[in-house]
Design an enzyme around this catalytic site. Structure first.
Site, PDB file in Angstrom:
ATOM      1  N   ARG A 329      11.612   0.627  92.394  1.00  0.00           N
ATOM      2  CA  ARG A 329      10.114   0.898  91.739  1.00  0.00           C
ATOM      3  C   ARG A 329       9.941   2.153  92.339  1.00  0.00           C
ATOM      4  O   ARG A 329      10.268   2.440  93.624  1.00  0.00           O
ATOM      5  CB  ARG A 329       9.153  -0.196  91.873  1.00  0.00           C
ATOM      6  CG  ARG A 329       9.616  -1.419  91.480  1.00  0.00           C
ATOM      7  CD  ARG A 329       8.363  -2.603  91.267  1.00  0.00           C
ATOM      8  NE  ARG A 329       8.800  -3.824  91.038  1.00  0.00           N
ATOM      9  CZ  ARG A 329       7.896  -4.673  90.645  1.00  0.00           C
ATOM     10  NH1 ARG A 329       6.751  -4.543  91.048  1.00  0.00           N
ATOM     11  NH2 ARG A 329       8.495  -5.946  90.247  1.00  0.00           N
ATOM     12  N   GLU A 416      -0.630  -9.638  97.189  1.00  0.00           N
ATOM     13  CA  GLU A 416      -0.175 -10.359  96.033  1.00  0.00           C
ATOM     14  C   GLU A 416       1.295 -10.598  96.537  1.00  0.00           C
ATOM     15  O   GLU A 416       2.033  -9.798  97.127  1.00  0.00           O
ATOM     16  CB  GLU A 416      -0.183  -9.432  94.974  1.00  0.00           C
ATOM     17  CG  GLU A 416       0.520 -10.025  93.817  1.00  0.00           C
ATOM     18  CD  GLU A 416       0.784  -9.128  92.667  1.00  0.00           C
ATOM     19  OE1 GLU A 416       1.438  -9.210  91.525  1.00  0.00           O
ATOM     20  OE2 GLU A 416       0.008  -8.117  92.556  1.00  0.00           O
ATOM     21  N   SER A 419       3.583 -13.610  90.769  1.00  0.00           N
ATOM     22  CA  SER A 419       2.352 -13.537  89.560  1.00  0.00           C
ATOM     23  C   SER A 419       3.416 -14.604  88.438  1.00  0.00           C
ATOM     24  O   SER A 419       4.658 -14.629  88.791  1.00  0.00           O
ATOM     25  CB  SER A 419       2.297 -12.293  88.912  1.00  0.00           C
ATOM     26  OG  SER A 419       3.445 -11.567  88.604  1.00  0.00           O
TER      27      SER A 419
END
Length: 507
Positions: A329, A416, A419
């Site tokens: 990413r 986080e 998910s």
């Protein structure tokens, strides 16, 4: 979840090599004193299911490279315009619904005109089959020629209009579950809280300081070799990554998931079909120059494409996969103390769960995925909260998304770590993945072409089982000891050769 950030690209000569995932036989020293046995957790179904599940492959035109098209239900969008418009507002989408509907109406009008001219051309062709006066035949030939040329121009216009319609319609996000909180990220609601933050009787260190003192990372050398936000793992950190991957795979496989390793370079079209925009100005995807390929940002993409353009057998559903991959990413603009160290990096290892299922079962499997995540993190003794993410924080494919945020003492905040998203038929309509319900569903046990149920689009779901760098942050910071050592949680010790603590290296 991949949020949009400024992208960049590799040159075409860039080559990548994926190290093999550590296997149970190739790492015998890691399982010394371990009671774990691979034969106790067999594959949930034969690997041949990857190919035998496909009964029919959608036909493709030979020698013609067509732009991919999503199977968008434009009539439903038109009939439910206000509902779709409200969904766009709730998700803070910039999709142009009015333009989509305008193009759709234009397309319907043009289709009718094409059919009218095609009918006239066929009528002229039928007239020429009988005996005709030479002058009449010549008149019909000229009329047929004009109609043919006019029809060709109309068909070209229809193709162009269809392409414009597709490009605009592909910007429309999925609909949203009625229970999703409306608003930005701050409007997300807490679904569940597990555990409590550890109490330390000594000054808490963050993972960067612990990694330096225990000789676990090298960011400086990686910055020289690769650039910022890359890293070397060293010593016990390497074993910890392998342990996390193998432990996670073994636990998820017990739930009936088939393990995969995936390609880490995929076609740009597959990225787009999964709902990401590799060529946009604000993308997290690395695109490879002078090619139609990208590096994956998540295994969701190659696993989603595994059954592309296929009709699956109803008897094989649900198809559950757990995939190991490296992820890439750009993370541009993500500097700052909140994202330092391993928290936000350009390359990392991840174990991802993915399910193809019947539409009526997707909410059930969404609950199953978040339950697996919560069980995994609970067994590692983490303090975390599960969030029902608000509408504006949903990516385009997600109908509903649950995030898990774990307490990171050194960073002094929740971060986080996973998910879980239900994408309903948003991805399958773009990837062309359908299934044919069993004949019994129509009230007949007989199988024939006459009573076969029409194929339907499957629902797809994805969830992070283990994002390695952030799990390493959690473990180092939550299990640090006053003497500077770090305890290894009990479930991981058999996967680290029985190692129970990471201690300072002796000089």
């Amino acid at each position: 979840m991949m949020t949009g950030l400024l992208g960049c690209s590799f040159h075409n000569q860039t080559t990548l090599k994926l190290p093999s995932i550590p296997t149970f036989s190739s790492l015998p020293f890691l399982f010394k004193n371990s009671t774990f046995s691979f034969h106790k957790s067999p594959l949930p179904r034969p690997i041949k299911a990857l190919s035998s599940a496909i009964l029919q492959t959608a036909p493709q035109e030979q020698g013609v490279k067509l732009q991919w098209k999503a199977t968008v239900d434009f009539k439903w969008i038109k009939d439910n315009k206000e509902t779709v418009a409200a969904n766009l507002r709730n998700r803070n989408s910039d999709a142009d619904l009015d333009l989509v509907l305008h193009l759709y109406d234009e397309m319907l009008t043009l289709q009718k005109e094409v059919e009218r001219v095609r009918g006239e051309r066929n009528a002229v062709a039928n007239k020429m089959k009988g005996k005709l006066d030479p002058s009449e035949r010549q008149r019909l030939i000229e009329e047929g020629k004009n109609l043919k040329e006019g029809l060709a121009a109309l068909e070209d216009d229809l193709v162009e209009l269809n392409n414009k319609l597709q490009l605009e319609a592909q910007c429309i996000p999925n609909m949203t579950h009625p229970d999703v909180p409306i608003g930005g990220e701050d409007c997300s609601t807490i679904r569940k809280t597990v555990g409590s933050s550890p109490n330390f009787s000594f000054p808490v260190k963050d993972h960067l300081q612990l990694g330096k003192e225990l000789d676990l990372f090298d960011f400086d050398a990686a910055a020289e070799v690769s650039g910022s936000k890359f890293y070397y793992l060293k010593n016990e950190a390497v074993l910890l990554e392998m342990a996390l991957v193998n432990w996670t795979l073994s636990e998820v496989m017990k739930r009936g998931f088939t393990p995969l390793t995936t390609p880490e370079i995929v076609r740009s079209s597959v990225v787009e079909k999964c709902g990401f925009q590799p060529r946009a100005n604000n993308t997290q995807i690395y695109s490879i120059d002078d090619s139609d390929q990208c590096l994956i940002g998540t295994a969701e993409i190659p696993v989603g494409g595994l059954h592309m353009d296929s009709i699956l057998s109803d008897s094989f559903l649900p198809l559950k996969y757990v995939a190991f991959s490296h992820c890439f990413r750009t993370e541009a603009g993500a500097a700052g103390t909140a994202t330092r160290g391993l928290y936000r990096v350009h390359q990392f290892s991840k174990v991802e769960m993915f399910i193809f299922c019947r539409p009526e079962e997707s909410e059930h499997y969404h609950q199953e995925l978040i339950k697996i995540e919560e069980d995994l993190f609970s067994s590692l003794g983490l303090h975390f909260k599960t969030l029902d993410m608000a509408s504006a924080d949903l990516g385009a494919p997600a109908y509903r998304k649950f995030d898990v945020e774990a307490w990171m003492p050194g960073l002094e905040r929740f971060g986080e770590i996973s998910s879980a998203s239900n994408c309903t038929d948003y991805q399958s309509r773009r990837l062309g993945i359908r299934y044919r319900p069993a004949s019994e569903a129509l009230g007949s046990g007989k199988k024939s072409k006459g009573n076969l149920a029409p194929p339907q689009f499957v629902h797809t779901l994805n969830a992070t089982a283990c994002a390695v760098p952030r799990m390493i942050i959690c473990l180092l910071e939550n299990y640090q000891q006053e003497d500077g050592s770090v305890l290894i949680p009990e479930p991981l010790r058999p996967f680290m050769g029985g190692l129970s603590v990471i201690s300072r290296k002796s000089l």
